[in-house]
Enzyme design. Structure first.
Site, PDB file in Angstrom:
ATOM      1  CG  HIS A  82      37.600  23.293  49.158  1.00  0.00           C
ATOM      2  ND1 HIS A  82      36.621  22.674  49.894  1.00  0.00           N
ATOM      3  CD2 HIS A  82      37.740  24.537  49.689  1.00  0.00           C
ATOM      4  CE1 HIS A  82      36.191  23.515  50.833  1.00  0.00           C
ATOM      5  NE2 HIS A  82      36.842  24.644  50.738  1.00  0.00           N
ATOM      6  CG  ASP A 136      34.678  24.481  54.552  1.00  0.00           C
ATOM      7  OD1 ASP A 136      35.040  25.522  55.124  1.00  0.00           O
ATOM      8  OD2 ASP A 136      34.601  24.399  53.308  1.00  0.00           O
TER       9      ASP A 136
HETATM   10 ZN    ZN Z   1      37.249  26.747  54.223  1.00  0.00          ZN
END
Ligand code: ZN
Length: 466
Positions: free
Chosen positions: A283, A334
């Site tokens: 991220h 993800d």
């Molecule tokens: Zn993750």
């Protein structure tokens, strides 16, 4: 004892040479390219030749992407978290829903969901996956007989689908920054460093039954879930392999870490941990300009998950500053709410356009945006997974993607505009073939084990939702 996972015929089939009408090589586009494989690696790349009899002839050959961040079990949550409850929804309310779901999963269901997830990844054009694996223990947190019991369903799913696996067992010790106790919904994740070391050793032993391109790294979950002392304890266990960590996904996380450690998560890691090219910062959304430049220069790969980050309301990545500092990146799916390679890349670019009121933000001067995104993600994703792939060149791992140049989204495009079409215009159906380390898992647009895997997934979902 489970022995079912030496199975798929994709491991055994004789490998034909591939002949591509055109291919994107590191030096640029070439036509009439013959690629021969030697086991899991590329042996020879020969442009400008006719196919030999018996060659598999395809249209457009590309280095396949690595999907650098996945929690495969979350695929089964897709479509189940899009209803607005009273009081509003956020990343944190989504996480509560995910915990309630996790509480019921059995090893068999974990395997069925992972197999579907990996199969869909390969059909979407991802040759390999980094599985950030934190679901370790029985419901309630009790130990299974084997410490890495829930790694084995992932190994089985990787063997069945042929996907290249970088397995990343997670140390998840605390429920929040500053040693908050685990919440009820987090008990299946929890390890101290000692329990984690045993789990990692067991996972490494299990992974030895998989093909030689398999990698085992480590993943300290985040500075929400581990302390500085925990990090010191487990980093040597990486043994030179990949280190993945969630960082700075949400503003609240940044504030909590700052209140506890006196520094923002990325700032703290850069000052206190040996962050280098083996690291993948998942991220890395909420960074200051100084953090962005310093993390990029460390060599760490930014592990971007644009569809999930949009779905969870995380915020846009600081792409221009990252690239200006020479930062590497790759993409991951993800939460697996959608498994779509081109869509990950265009969502990344569109998040920048929406914020900056500009177009072609992540392209170099005079460059093609789709090509810049695709080729950077191919190289960065492979590096993050400790995988010697990401380019069509001799001796590299044969992660290869063939797409249909006659697909309407690509028709009439040539050179790097082909990759613009692939990223911005194409959807599903453009992929014809995919090889994961030479394993030819997708043929004519279908994964060779798709039907059985879908049926098993639907049975698992019916039981889970009954
Ligand atoms: Zn993750």
């Amino acid at each position: 004892m489970r022995v079912s996972w030496i199975c798929l015929d994709i491991m055994d089939l004789p490998m034909l040479a591939i002949h591509a009408r055109r291919a994107r090589l590191p030096e640029g586009w070439a036509t009439d390219v013959r690629v021969t494989l030697d086991g899991l690696r590329i042996a020879l790349v020969t442009p400008g030749v006719a196919p030999d009899p018996g060659d598999l002839c395809i249209d457009t050959l590309l280095p396949a992407l690595s999907n650098l961040h996945s929690h495969s079990f979350q695929r089964a949550l897709a479509g189940r978290t899009e209803r607005r409850a009273a009081g509003g929804e956020s990343f944190w309310t989504w996480r509560e829903t995910m915990y309630a779901f996790v509480a019921r999963l059995t090893p068999e269901q974990v395997e069925a969901i992972a197999a579907l997830t990996f199969c869909e990844m390969q059909e979407a054009g991802f040759a390999a996956v980094g599985e950030f694996h934190y679901l370790h223990h029985a419901p309630g947190g009790a130990a299974y007989d084997r410490p890495a019991e829930l790694s084995h369903p992932l190994f089985a799913a990787a063997a069945e689908t042929g996907i290249g696996l970088t397995h990343l067992p997670v140390l998840y010790r605390y429920g929040g920054a500053g040693r908050q106790p685990l919440a009820e919904g987090q008990r299946r994740f929890g390890c101290d460093p000692g329990r984690f070391a045993a789990l990692l050793e067991d996972a490494r032993a299990g992974a030895r039954g998989l093909p030689d391109d398999t990698v085992v790294g480590i993943a300290p979950h985040s500075l929400r879930a581990v302390t500085p002392e925990d990090l010191d304890a487990i980093l040597p266990l990486a043994e030179g392999g990949p280190v993945h960590m969630h960082v700075a996904e949400q503003p609240r996380e940044v504030a909590e870490v700052q209140a506890w450690l006196g520094a923002r998560p990325v700032e703290w890691l850069l000052g206190n941990a040996p962050v280098d090219g083996r690291w993948c910062a998942i991220h890395a959304t909420h960074m200051t300009p100084g953090e962005t430049a310093a993390l990029a220069r460390s060599g760490a790969v930014a592990g971007l998950c644009p569809i999930t980050e949009a779905n969870l309301g995380d915020g846009p990545f600081g792409g221009p500053a990252w690239l200006a500092a020479g930062g590497a990146f790759g993409v991951g799916s993800d939460s697996n709410v959608r498994i779509a390679m081109g869509e990950e890349l265009r969502t990344l670019e569109y998040s920048q356009r929406l914020r900056d009121l500009a177009r072609n933000v992540l392209a170099p001067e005079d460059g093609h945006t789709g090509a810049a995104l695709y080729l950077a993600a191919a190289a960065g994703g492979a590096r993050a997974l400790g995988r010697d792939a990401g380019a069509i060149a001799p001796a590299r791992v044969a992660d290869l993607l063939a797409v249909d140049g006659d697909h309407p989204a690509l028709a009439g495009l040539s050179g790097d505009a082909v990759l613009d079409g692939l990223v911005f215009a194409a959807g599903e159906g453009v992929v014809t073939d995919l090889w994961s380390a030479g394993r030819h898992s997708v043929r004519e647009g279908r994964h060779v084990a798709r039907d059985a895997i879908r049926a098993r997934y639907c049975t698992a979902i019916a039981a889970l939702t009954a």
